[in-house]
Design a protein around this motif. Structure first.
Motif, mmCIF file in Angstrom:
data_model
loop_
_atom_site.group_PDB
_atom_site.id
_atom_site.type_symbol
_atom_site.label_atom_id
_atom_site.label_comp_id
_atom_site.label_asym_id
_atom_site.label_seq_id
_atom_site.Cartn_x
_atom_site.Cartn_y
_atom_site.Cartn_z
ATOM 1 N N UNK A 81 0.840 -1.193 0.000
ATOM 2 C CA UNK A 81 0.000 0.000 0.000
ATOM 3 C C UNK A 81 0.878 1.247 0.000
ATOM 4 N N UNK A 82 0.488 2.295 -0.715
ATOM 5 C CA UNK A 82 1.265 3.538 -0.701
ATOM 6 C C UNK A 82 1.287 4.155 0.697
ATOM 7 N N UNK A 83 2.347 4.867 1.001
ATOM 8 C CA UNK A 83 2.445 5.596 2.265
ATOM 9 C C UNK A 83 1.523 6.809 2.212
ATOM 10 N N UNK A 84 0.780 7.053 3.278
ATOM 11 C CA UNK A 84 -0.109 8.215 3.357
ATOM 12 C C UNK A 84 0.658 9.403 3.938
ATOM 13 N N UNK A 261 7.486 2.194 6.249
ATOM 14 C CA UNK A 261 7.142 0.786 6.432
ATOM 15 C C UNK A 261 7.818 0.157 7.638
ATOM 16 N N UNK A 262 8.729 0.914 8.260
ATOM 17 C CA UNK A 262 9.345 0.469 9.509
ATOM 18 C C UNK A 262 8.734 1.175 10.715
ATOM 19 N N UNK A 263 7.663 1.962 10.485
ATOM 20 C CA UNK A 263 6.986 2.654 11.575
ATOM 21 C C UNK A 263 7.653 3.937 12.016
ATOM 22 N N UNK A 264 8.548 4.495 11.192
ATOM 23 C CA UNK A 264 9.272 5.704 11.553
ATOM 24 C C UNK A 264 8.600 6.941 10.970
ATOM 25 N N UNK A 265 8.681 8.058 11.693
ATOM 26 C CA UNK A 265 8.173 9.332 11.193
ATOM 27 C C UNK A 265 9.133 9.851 10.123
ATOM 28 N N UNK A 266 8.587 10.155 8.953
ATOM 29 C CA UNK A 266 9.414 10.581 7.827
ATOM 30 C C UNK A 266 8.748 11.740 7.102
ATOM 31 N N UNK A 267 9.538 12.411 6.271
ATOM 32 C CA UNK A 267 9.041 13.416 5.343
ATOM 33 C C UNK A 267 9.373 12.909 3.943
ATOM 34 N N UNK A 268 8.391 12.977 3.049
ATOM 35 C CA UNK A 268 8.579 12.443 1.710
ATOM 36 C C UNK A 268 8.774 13.521 0.669
ATOM 37 N N UNK A 293 14.998 5.975 3.206
ATOM 38 C CA UNK A 293 14.281 5.109 2.283
ATOM 39 C C UNK A 293 14.065 5.740 0.921
ATOM 40 N N UNK A 294 13.841 4.906 -0.073
ATOM 41 C CA UNK A 294 13.437 5.336 -1.407
ATOM 42 C C UNK A 294 12.346 4.384 -1.886
#
Length: 319
Positions: A81-84, A261-268, A293-294
């Protein structure tokens, strides 16, 4: 072109190699191929022909198994599933945030010849009509004399939200060794052996050695960064330089904040890929400022692969 050929082309595009397609594999790539083909614990039916093309390039040498689709499983049902994402901002704001986090967060004092990544591959049991999304964890340690050791193990399989299972059990068990090998002195192949410096010029030269052109697009930078991260663990200062080079390349769009997907807070951040019909995304840790990640996503349908399907992802720093 049949569906299998389309899928092969898509998978190659989602995890591209800079090595020419007609180039022969080096000793390390041949060793990976032979080890996987001869490993009794790897089921032959889950090894696709696209893997042999990928094995010819050291940048993608760690991906051990990507499989054909189960005939009754459409691509949309077996892709992650895509990241929201929520909110937005500017690329400059994201990079400045990352630089502040990098300056404050602990990190390696010097770069190391070590890499650990988790990537997505599709594992399929054709006989039992069963498939899962199987992350694969690659750990690589290598030395100045080009000796080293690489291990690839299966992660915890999972299914996309809302997808119906097509069989009981798992085709690949978590922790199962997919590839385990050692390189004697001189056998590992890399364009950069010496520890890279931390200046912008040093980082630009490092990316160039991993295939980035002189006037790169953002996607060019992302592809080269992925190659670097498959062999090196960089310092926070070096990561900051990479982000500035990415910013300077232009063409990036801020997706906002999300959870990877590892449950980490990220900015895309997202950009048009060098491969037609694909968008590339880079994920930056909201805690450390490091690139963690990529991902690549289809934006146009391609045969059995629908628009919006995540076709690859790779994560770092998950341990």
């Amino acid at each position: 072109m049949n569906d299998d050929d389309r899928l092969t082309a898509m998978l190659r595009a989602s995890n591209p190699a800079r090595t020419p397609l007609d180039a022969g594999p080096d000793a390390a790539a041949l060793a990976v191929r032979d080890r996987i083909m001869g490993a009794g614990h790897v089921r032959p039916r889950v090894l696709p022909r696209v893997m042999w093309a990928a094995a010819a390039a050291f940048v993608v040498i760690a991906v051990a198994a990507v499989s054909i689709l189960v005939p009754r499983a459409p691509a949309a049902a077996v892709t992650p599933a895509p990241i929201a994402f929520t909110s937005g901002g500017t690329v400059e704001e994201v990079v400045r945030m990352a630089e502040e986090k990098l300056a404050a967060a602990p990190g390696p004092e010097v770069p190391s010849r070590f890499a650990r990544s988790e990537s997505w591959g599709l594992s399929v049991d054709v006989d039992e009509q069963r498939s899962e999304i199987v992350p694969q964890v690659m750990t690589l340690e290598w030395n100045p004399d080009l000796s080293g050791r690489m291990t690839v193990v299966a992660g915890e399989p999972y299914w996309p939200a809302g997808a119906a299972r097509q069989g009981e059990g798992e085709a690949t068990a978590p922790g199962e060794i997919l590839s385990e090998m050692e390189f004697a002195a001189g056998q590992w192949n890399t364009p950069v052996v010496d520890l890279p410096g931390a200046s912008r010029e040093d980082m630009f030269a490092l990316l160039t050695a991993f295939g980035m052109p002189e006037s790169p697009t953002a996607s060019d930078v992302i592809q080269a960064v992925t190659g670097v991260f498959e062999q090196w663990t960089l310092t926070n200062e070096q990561q900051g330089q990479l982000l500035r080079i990415l910013e300077e390349s232009g063409g990036m769009t801020v997706l906002g904040s999300g959870t990877d997907r590892a449950g980490r807070d990220v900015v895309g951040l997202e950009t048009t890929s060098i491969f037609p019909g694909v968008e590339d995304m880079v994920l930056i840790s909201a805690e450390t400022g490091r690139i963690v990640g990529v991902e690549s996503t289809r934006v146009t349908p391609d045969g059995i692969v629908p628009a919006g399907a995540v076709i690859s992802y790779r994560m770092w720093g998950t341990d």
